[in-house]
Each structure stands twice: as structure tokens, then as C-alpha cells.
Design a protein around this motif. Structure first.
Motif, short mmCIF file in Angstrom:
data_model
loop_
_atom_site.label_atom_id
_atom_site.label_comp_id
_atom_site.label_asym_id
_atom_site.label_seq_id
_atom_site.Cartn_x
_atom_site.Cartn_y
_atom_site.Cartn_z
N LEU A 75 37.66 30.32 47.77
CA LEU A 75 38.12 30.83 46.47
C LEU A 75 38.31 32.35 46.55
O LEU A 75 37.58 33.11 45.89
N PRO A 76 39.28 32.80 47.32
CA PRO A 76 39.41 34.26 47.53
C PRO A 76 39.75 35.03 46.25
O PRO A 76 39.20 36.11 46.02
N SER A 77 40.59 34.47 45.41
CA SER A 77 40.97 35.20 44.20
C SER A 77 39.80 35.26 43.21
O SER A 77 39.48 36.33 42.68
N LEU A 82 35.42 37.94 40.35
CA LEU A 82 34.01 38.07 39.96
C LEU A 82 33.46 39.44 40.37
O LEU A 82 32.74 40.09 39.61
N LEU A 83 33.82 39.85 41.57
CA LEU A 83 33.34 41.15 42.07
C LEU A 83 33.83 42.29 41.16
O LEU A 83 33.04 43.16 40.74
N LEU A 84 35.11 42.27 40.82
CA LEU A 84 35.67 43.36 40.01
C LEU A 84 35.16 43.32 38.57
O LEU A 84 34.91 44.36 37.95
N PHE A 85 34.98 42.11 38.06
CA PHE A 85 34.42 41.98 36.71
C PHE A 85 33.01 42.57 36.67
O PHE A 85 32.65 43.31 35.74
N ASP A 86 32.21 42.24 37.69
CA ASP A 86 30.84 42.75 37.71
C ASP A 86 30.81 44.28 37.86
O ASP A 86 29.90 44.94 37.35
N ILE A 87 31.80 44.83 38.55
CA ILE A 87 31.87 46.29 38.62
C ILE A 87 32.20 46.85 37.22
O ILE A 87 31.59 47.81 36.77
N HIS A 166 43.70 40.42 46.29
CA HIS A 166 43.70 39.95 44.91
C HIS A 166 43.20 41.01 43.92
O HIS A 166 43.10 40.74 42.72
N PHE A 167 42.90 42.19 44.40
CA PHE A 167 42.33 43.21 43.51
C PHE A 167 43.31 43.60 42.40
O PHE A 167 42.93 43.75 41.24
N THR A 168 44.57 43.79 42.78
CA THR A 168 45.55 44.25 41.79
C THR A 168 45.69 43.24 40.65
O THR A 168 45.78 43.61 39.47
N PHE A 169 45.71 41.96 41.02
CA PHE A 169 45.80 40.90 40.00
C PHE A 169 44.69 41.05 38.97
O PHE A 169 44.94 41.03 37.75
N LEU A 171 42.63 43.70 38.52
CA LEU A 171 42.66 45.02 37.86
C LEU A 171 43.66 45.02 36.70
O LEU A 171 43.39 45.59 35.64
N ASP A 172 44.78 44.36 36.91
CA ASP A 172 45.78 44.27 35.84
C ASP A 172 45.23 43.49 34.64
O ASP A 172 45.46 43.85 33.49
N ARG A 173 44.52 42.43 34.92
CA ARG A 173 43.94 41.64 33.82
C ARG A 173 42.90 42.45 33.06
O ARG A 173 42.85 42.42 31.83
N ILE A 174 42.05 43.12 33.81
CA ILE A 174 41.01 43.92 33.14
C ILE A 174 41.67 45.00 32.29
O ILE A 174 41.30 45.23 31.14
N ARG A 175 42.68 45.62 32.86
CA ARG A 175 43.37 46.71 32.16
C ARG A 175 44.09 46.19 30.90
O ARG A 175 44.33 46.94 29.97
N ALA A 176 44.42 44.89 30.91
CA ALA A 176 45.14 44.31 29.76
C ALA A 176 44.20 43.96 28.61
O ALA A 176 44.64 43.51 27.55
N THR A 177 42.91 44.14 28.80
CA THR A 177 41.97 43.80 27.72
C THR A 177 42.20 44.76 26.54
O THR A 177 42.10 45.98 26.71
#
Lengths: 234, 288
Positions: A75-77, A82-87, A166-169, A171-177
């Protein structure tokens, strides 16, 4: 049909911000479409609040810890998400036993739970200070040299995620919050143990990191020990 | 001298009662690691045959995930302790402690002792087999009921309209006298109304050889007794099995089916077309 839930309450000694941490992170995680079970507040018989998270493990048997190497491979994405969310939420307590992956499922299924040590941390009255100190830090990279804000466990995926594809994917979602979502998630958690200045601090913290997460990651590339070649724009 | 230690994987069905059951053995030495778990397919480590999971296990899904987890853990060259700390090499005694730390709720791993003899790497599989037979298999006296077999059989009979036949019976008793002693045998299903037109006997294939032999002998005794007393005929008696090609390739299974096939017809319901043809024919038998 009855469904079971896992319930938690604030604990002065171990998790004084348990309910607000869980509630805010649960809402944000689900907004990102990470596999966080539905969450909410329920009342105890005494009237006190409990944080409740739908129990995804209906069989009732304990599940094994996550083999993080397999997780990153299968599950690479979601591993990157999960890693970026936790950051983003400075969750300093992500280990192989507070998320699960059913590798035998079709498709393999991840479930994410336990954010009681994120955001305001686990030291009573120190929530705002923690958010201030961690504003530009990863907040998940505990080593024996790092101070307490980064928790007791180094994030179990920090040394396992081996590419930033998959970081950009995420990061874009987080930024869209949206602003309103962050604001209301934090305000709605206020009755469960937050002072007004802590609510304000959390809103500011989440908005700022939402917008600067890429830069924070780039500033701490060395912590992502398994990533040999970076593609994330600086 | 190499110290060979062994750990037991245990399952606790009810955490309140705390009555652990042995489900696997892990043999560790600095030279290598061997493990055996209940219900694992032969030669396919980490893959569990759902039909062979012991009846006391309350979640087949969790059981499969744990066996996979332990297999992955012991197949690596190192393990990272869940409690934190440095990576531990699989040849280090610390590996055993790290494995024990994986214990969680219903599934635990405990240090069970040491083998006093000097064990070479080549001997590890034999030691694992012996310990498994001694500590695990003998303690799972009850063979799990093959629910999958029962459900498949029933659904095929329904699809072929066999269960709607006016003379269809479940658990049909047949009596005969064997060497002067009255005996009653139960067929799984039958079409009969005084006269036995078709008799079906389900023959589950357990994983354990001893259990398979026991089942075979009991079924053979029943069929032979009824054939010898002319209560049934081989062409009207059908042995139902649910055997995968892998199971049929096992000597003991093949031998059992061939032996019983001399006393009855054998229909393998794993082959859906074969089963539906048999049940469809029987469904057309005239009601009487």
C-alpha cells in the motif's frame, strides 16, 4: 444489528487531551479519505463525554502488528498518506500496533486509529506550547536525542517509506482542506478539555502546516532515511 | 554447542477465561529458524487452509493474519522490536525476545524451553516436526467440522432440486445385522421410501492423517457391512467428498478415496458440474 465502538476519555495522567486530539484528527483524517473509522462523541451514564470510534474489527480477536516493510510495498500510497497526515497533526505516537493492515484482504485493507498523543500532545496544560514548538518541525521523528515533543516512538513508517512518489498527491489533499473545516473541527472539540487559546493555537497550527508541509518535509529530508532519490519539488 | 530453543504460539479464545491453546511451534537456533502452525498448507508456509483452522479459533481472519505475520517475521534476517530499540538479527538470542514482544491479546508467543542435544541446521525441520506433533497436534483432539463442505453440499443439492424430492431425507438411518449384532448406520442423505433408491455419505477430509484414517475406517466398516447384508448396492451408494487437486495428490487421501471407491461411487463436489449432474439425476428419480 448492534455495532461496537472503541471509547476513550481524557486521562489526566496519560492523555489529558485525548478527546480533542482524537476528535480533530479523526475528522481531518476522514476528510483526506484516509481509512480512519467513523468517530464521534457519546455520553457515559454519568454524563461525561467519551470519544467513540467505530470498531472495524468485528471478530473481536486481536490483530497482528503491522509489518511496515510489507505495508509500504503493498500500500505505497496509503503508507505515504498516513505518514504525511501524521506529520501534519504532529502525531508523535505512530507504531506498528496503532494501525492495522489486513494483507490477506482483497484488496488489502488498512485501518488507522489512535491519535490521542497528536496535536496537543500528552502533557497536561502544555498543549499550546507544544504546538508552538513543533510548528516548523516534523513532530514524529523521535530519537534518543530529540526532546519530548516528538514523542516516545519514532514514526514506524518514517524509516520505511522508500520513495516520495505519492507525496504530492497527499500534500495536495492536505492543502485542499478548507479553512472552515479546520476551524470547526477545532471549535467543536473545545468542550472536551480545551482552553480558548488552545483552540486558537490548534487552528493556527493546522492551517500553517497545511500550507507549509512541503517545505517542512524538504527541510527534514534526512529524517526519511529510506528515501534515496527525491522527486518532491523544493 | 548451539543452543536450540523453541517457542510456542498460543491462542486464547476468551481473554476472560484465559485458557491458551497451542497453535504453533517456532524452533530457533543461531543456525536457522523453523516453524509449524496449525492449518498451514504443506509446503506453503504462511498460507492457511481455512477448512483446517481449529474449531476453538473464533476468528479465521485474525488467525490467518497472525500466521502470515509470524511467518514474515521469522523469514527475515532481522526484526525491529515493537517496544523500540535497535534491529535484532535473526541469529541473535534477542530475536526470541523480539518475537515474544509481538504478543497481543488473543495471540501470544511464549518461550517454552530448550533442546538439550546439539542440533545441526539440517536437523531443525525434523525437530520442528517432532515438537509440533508432540506439543500441538495431540492437543487439538477435536477435528474442526468442515463447515465449508457442508454448506457447499447443501447449496448444490438445493440448486439441483434434490432437496425438493418428495423422498429426500437428511440423516437417514439404515439397519442391518452384522455377525448377529443389530447395527444402525446413518447416511448423510438418502432418497428412500421404504426402498433405498440412493444413499449419500459425506466424507470430510481432515488434515490430520490419524483422523483421516479413522474416518475412512468407520466409513469402510459401514459400507462393507451394508453391502455384505445386501441392504445397499454399490451403484446406488455415493460417497461425497470435497477434495482439491492438492488434497487428492496426498497419498493417504488418494488411498482412502480409492478404497472407498470399491464400495460405492465417489462424487467430488469440488467439481461443481460433476456434483450437479449426480444430484440432478437423483432429483429425477420417480417419487414413490
Amino acid at each position: 444489528m448492534y455495532l461496537s465502538a472503541v471509547a476513550k476519555e481524557n486521562s489526566a495522567a496519560a492523555a489529558p487531551y485525548c478527546i480533542p486530539n482524537e476528535l480533530i484528527c479523526g475528522e481531518l483524517g476522514r476528510f483526506l479519505r484516509l481509512p480512519v473509522p467513523p468517530v464521534g462523541i457519546v455520553s457515559q451514564a454519568s454524563g461525561g463525554p467519551l470519544f467513540a470510534s467505530l470498531n472495524f474489527n468485528l471478530a473481536g480477536n486481536s490483530l497482528p502488528p503491522v509489518n511496515v516493510a510489507n505495508c509500504v510495498q503493498v500500500l505505497p500510497s496509503l503508507s505515504a498518506g498516513l505518514l504525511l497526515f501524521d506529520i501534519w497533526v504532529a502525531n508523535c505516537d505512530r507504531h506498528a500496533e496503532n494501525f492495522s493492515v489486513d494483507f490477506l484482504g482483497t484488496p488489502p485493507q488498512m485501518n488507522i486509529f489512535d491519535h490521542s498523543h497528536a496535536l496537543f500532545g500528552y502533557a497536561g496544560g502544555q498543549g499550546e506550547a507544544r504546538l508552538t514548538r513543533l510548528r516548523d518541525r516534523l513532530g514524529i521523528s523521535w530519537t534518543t536525542n530529540n526532546p519530548v515533543d516528538s514523542g516516545r516512538h519514532r514514526h514506524c513508517l518514517l524509516d520505511a517509506v522508500n520513495m516520495d512518489t505519492h507525496f504530492t498527491f497527499w500534500l495536495d489533499r492536505i492543502r485542499a482542506t478548507p479553512d472552515f473545516y479546520i476551524e470547526e473541527a477545532c471549535q467543536d472539540a473545545a468542550p472536551y478539555g480545551l482552553a480558548p487559546q488552545e483552540v486558537t493555537a490548534a487552528i493556527g497550527f493546522l492551517k500553517a502546516r497545511r500550507d507549509t508541509l512541503r517545505q517542512i518535509i524538504n527541510n527534514h529530508r534526512a529524517e526519511f532515511s529510506a528515501i534515496q532519490a527525491w522527486s518532491l519539488p523544493i | 554447542m548451539n543452543t536450540t530453543k523453541y517457542l510456542l504460539a498460543k491462542y486464547i479464545p476468551d481473554l476472560h477465561r484465559f485458557e491458551p491453546r497451542n497453535i504453533g511451534v517456532i524452533v530457533w537456533s543461531p543456525l536457522g529458524i523453523e516453524a509449524r502452525f496449525l492449518a498451514e498448507y504443506p509446503n506453503r508456509p504462511g498460507e492457511v487452509d481455512g477448512r483446517s483452522i481449529p474449531g476453538f479459533v473464533t476468528s479465521a481472519s485474525a488467525y490467518k493474519q497472525w500466521v502470515r505475520y509470524w511467518r514474515d517475521a521469522i523469514s527475515g534476517t532481522s526484526i525491529r522490536p515493537l517496544g523500540g530499540g535497535d534491529v535484532v538479527s535473526s541469529s541473535s538470542p534477542g530475536f526470541i525476545e523480539a518475537l515474544q514482544q509481538t504478543a497481543r491479546g488473543n495471540f501470544v508467543v511464549v518461550d517454552a524451553g530448550s533442546v538439550l542435544d546439539d542440533i545441526s541446521e539440517e536437523e531443525l525441520p525434523t525437530v520442528a516436526d517432532q515438537l509440533f506433533a508432540q506439543l500441538i497436534e495431540v492437543n487439538t483432539a477435536e477435528e474442526p467440522r468442515d463447515i465449508g463442505f457442508d454448506e457447499l453440499c447443501d447449496s448444490l443439492m438445493v440448486r439441483a432440486q434434490l432437496k425438493h424430492h418428495r423422498n429426500f431425507h437428511d440423516r437417514y438411518p439404515v439397519r442391518c445385522t452384522v455377525r448377529g449384532v443389530d447395527e444402525e448406520f446413518l447416511f448423510s442423505h438418502a432418497i428412500a421410501n421404504g426402498t433405498l433408491e440412493r444413499a449419500y455419505q459425506r466424507f470430510p477430509i481432515p488434515k490430520r492423517k490419524t483422523q483421516l484414517q479413522k474416518n475412512r475406517d468407520a466409513t469402510a466398516w459401514m459400507l462393507e457391512s451394508l453391502l455384505n447384508t445386501n441392504v445397499i448396492t454399490a451403484d446406488k451408494t455415493v460417497l461425497l467428498v470435497d477434495a482439491t487437486p492438492e488434497q487428492i495428490s496426498q497419498t493417504e487421501v488418494d488411498k482412502s478415496i480409492r478404497l472407498l471407491g470399491t464400495m460405492s461411487r465417489v462424487v467430488n463436489i469440488h467439481n461443481e458440474a460433476e456434483a450437479l449432474a449426480e444430484f440432478g439425476d437423483a432429483a429425477q428419480l420417480p417419487a414413490h
